[in-house]
Design a protein around this motif. Structure first.
Motif, PDB file in Angstrom:
ATOM      1  N   SER A 163       6.651 -82.367  25.679  1.00 41.00           N
ATOM      2  CA  SER A 163       5.744 -83.208  25.013  1.00 41.00           C
ATOM      3  C   SER A 163       6.144 -84.468  24.947  1.00 41.00           C
ATOM      4  O   SER A 163       5.399 -85.403  24.395  1.00 41.00           O
ATOM      5  CB  SER A 163       5.334 -82.432  23.471  1.00 41.00           C
ATOM      6  OG  SER A 163       4.987 -81.185  23.975  1.00 41.00           O
ATOM      7  N   HIS A 189       3.822 -83.541  31.532  1.00 42.75           N
ATOM      8  CA  HIS A 189       3.262 -83.121  30.264  1.00 42.75           C
ATOM      9  C   HIS A 189       1.845 -82.923  30.355  1.00 42.75           C
ATOM     10  O   HIS A 189       0.944 -83.622  30.531  1.00 42.75           O
ATOM     11  CB  HIS A 189       3.192 -84.460  29.228  1.00 42.75           C
ATOM     12  CG  HIS A 189       3.182 -83.748  27.796  1.00 42.75           C
ATOM     13  ND1 HIS A 189       2.484 -84.883  27.143  1.00 42.75           N
ATOM     14  CD2 HIS A 189       2.881 -82.462  27.277  1.00 42.75           C
ATOM     15  CE1 HIS A 189       2.291 -84.047  25.692  1.00 42.75           C
ATOM     16  NE2 HIS A 189       2.291 -82.930  26.017  1.00 42.75           N
ATOM     17  N   HIS A 196      -0.479 -82.939  14.155  1.00 39.17           N
ATOM     18  CA  HIS A 196       0.478 -81.621  13.923  1.00 39.17           C
ATOM     19  C   HIS A 196       1.370 -81.608  12.573  1.00 39.17           C
ATOM     20  O   HIS A 196       1.417 -80.703  11.785  1.00 39.17           O
ATOM     21  CB  HIS A 196       1.560 -81.229  14.830  1.00 39.17           C
ATOM     22  CG  HIS A 196       0.888 -80.463  16.022  1.00 39.17           C
ATOM     23  ND1 HIS A 196       0.013 -81.042  17.176  1.00 39.17           N
ATOM     24  CD2 HIS A 196       0.954 -79.213  16.455  1.00 39.17           C
ATOM     25  CE1 HIS A 196      -0.442 -80.242  18.069  1.00 39.17           C
ATOM     26  NE2 HIS A 196       0.053 -78.914  17.379  1.00 39.17           N
TER      27      HIS A 196
HETATM   28  O1  LIG Z   1      -3.193 -76.323  20.237  1.00 45.07           O
HETATM   29  C1  LIG Z   1      -3.464 -77.538  20.399  1.00 45.07           C
HETATM   30  O2  LIG Z   1      -4.416 -78.040  20.411  1.00 45.07           O
HETATM   31  C2  LIG Z   1      -2.560 -78.444  20.898  1.00 45.07           C
HETATM   32  O3  LIG Z   1      -2.692 -79.588  20.664  1.00 45.07           O
HETATM   33  C3  LIG Z   1      -1.575 -77.913  21.869  1.00 45.07           C
HETATM   34  C4  LIG Z   1      -0.597 -79.013  22.245  1.00 45.07           C
HETATM   35  C5  LIG Z   1       0.680 -78.909  21.560  1.00 45.07           C
HETATM   36  C6  LIG Z   1       1.703 -79.943  22.279  1.00 45.07           C
HETATM   37  C7  LIG Z   1       1.321 -80.743  23.403  1.00 45.07           C
HETATM   38  O4  LIG Z   1       2.272 -81.372  23.935  1.00 45.07           O
HETATM   39  C8  LIG Z   1       0.272 -80.678  23.750  1.00 45.07           C
HETATM   40  C9  LIG Z   1      -0.745 -80.019  23.507  1.00 45.07           C
END
Ligand SMILES: O=C(O)C(=O)Cc1ccc(O)cc1
Ligand SMILES: NC(=O)C1=CN([C@@H]2O[C@H](COP(=O)(O)OP(=O)(O)OC[C@H]3O[C@@H](n4cnc5c(N)ncnc54)[C@H](O)[C@@H]3O)[C@@H](O)[C@H]2O)C=CC1
Length: 302
Positions: free
Chosen positions: A101, A124, A194
């Motif tokens: 990521s 990625h 996140h």
């Molecule tokens: O669960 C989701 O909606 C995400 O956003 C998942 C995700 C996590 C990390 C990344 O580098 C890309 C996508």
């Protein structure tokens, strides 16, 4: 389309590595041979059972010897360590790519590790979910999702083209970006959200009546905190390897929280109203953009 990469090694047969194996298998059948590597023998056995790998092993060095392409699909810090471990065992002309990521950190780490004649093409997929492990793998995970490549300008053109061909098989839409730009964009739209979701869930610890709060938590709480169920190992690595862009976005986020806190404390309804109006306009606009995005290229033309 039959790709000229016959032997593919995937290190890290979890959600992303497993999904990649399943997607490539679905697209290429017996034309490719996939070797799956993991530290977990249970994950490897499941990967083979599901059809995500033909051969399985915990020995990453042995697994890369004949590989045309090696995908590193572990958390970022593990991927850097693995690149160092496998470097002496790669054959001439082999390509190393990854699904991690964060991109600048890994590019700096890997740049001087690989011998001449071995190509690193960083990648990625902007596709995933809050679940991890091979059990959550899905052949359609990358379908119609962005898959970002961040090769150096000097990267071997044939290696980039081959990685594109292989990624195309997953149904993803490929775009090419500079690694620094990738890291700033993903800090804002993925890494900080996140952290925000995790903070909202951790806020419950401050509740004087946690049981009732949790019982009452409805759709809004669920929607905004789904991604707080993501893997801590993976997210700790992301934060450690993209610190400056994440801290920059978090500082701005904190400013916004401070502003709305002040407005509420002062009973300034107009400012509070404006905060929500601005967000609603942006969010509704984003949904419109998303609708048409499937037809549109990114601003860099890819
Ligand atoms: O669960 C989701 O909606 C995400 O956003 C998942 C995700 C996590 C990390 C990344 O580098 C890309 C996508
Ligand atoms: N989960 C997501 O939604 C997305 C994750 N990514 C990135 O892809 C990478 C993989 O993520 P996931 O598949 O979600 O993680 P995961 O936790 O589902 O899978 C990782 C796998 O790597 C294995 N592993 C860890 N260290 C290893 C080592 N040294 N040698 C061999 N195997 C090892 C683990 O046992 C596990 O099976 C991470 O770098 C992540 O940042 C990228 C896009 C989306």
């Amino acid at each position: 389309m039959i790709v000229p990469a016959k032997r593919i090694t995937i290190i890290g047969m979890g959600l992303i590595g497993g999904s990649l194996g399943l997607a490539l298998r679905a697209a290429q059948g017996a034309n490719i041979r996939i070797t799956g590597v993991d530290v977990s023998e249970d994950s490897l056995n499941t990967a083979r059972l599901l059809g995500a790998a033909d051969d399985i092993t915990t020995d990453s060095k042995a697994a890369v010897k004949d590989a045309d392409i090696v995908f590193l699909c572990t958390p970022v810090l593990q991927a850097a360590a693995l690149a160092k471990e496998i470097a002496p065992y790669l054959k001439q002309g082999a390509i190393v790519t990854d699904t991690c990521s964060t991109k600048s950190y890994l590019m700096q780490q890997i740049a001087f590790l690989l011998p001449a004649g071995i190509h690193y093409i960083p990648g990625h997929p902007m596709a995933g979910r809050e679940k991890s492990g091979i059990e959550a793998a899905d052949a359609a995970l990358f379908d119609n999702k962005w898959y970002i490549l961040t090769p150096k300008q000097t990267a071997d053109k044939r290696a980039v083209a081959l990685v594109r061909q292989v990624i195309n098989l997953t149904g993803a839409r490929i775009t090419v970006m500079e690694a620094g730009q990738h890291d700033v964009c993903t800090a804002l739209i993925s890494h900080v959200p996140h952290i925000g979701a995790a903070a909202l869930v951790n806020l419950l610890a401050y509740s004087e009546d946690q049981d009732s709060s949790i019982k009452l938590a409805g759709g809004g709480f669920r929607d905004t905190t789904r991604i707080a169920s993501s893997n801590a190992d993976m997210w700790a690595d992301i934060c450690m390897t993209n610190a400056a862009p994440i801290v920059d976005s978090l500082d701005k986020f904190n400013q916004l929280i401070t502003q709305i806190t002040q407005a509420i404390r002062e009973g300034d309804r107009a400012r509070v109203h404006n905060f929500f109006t601005t967000a609603k306009k942006r969010r509704d606009g984003l949904l419109q953009l998303e609708l048409s995005a499937s037809e549109q290229p990114l601003s860099n033309g890819h």
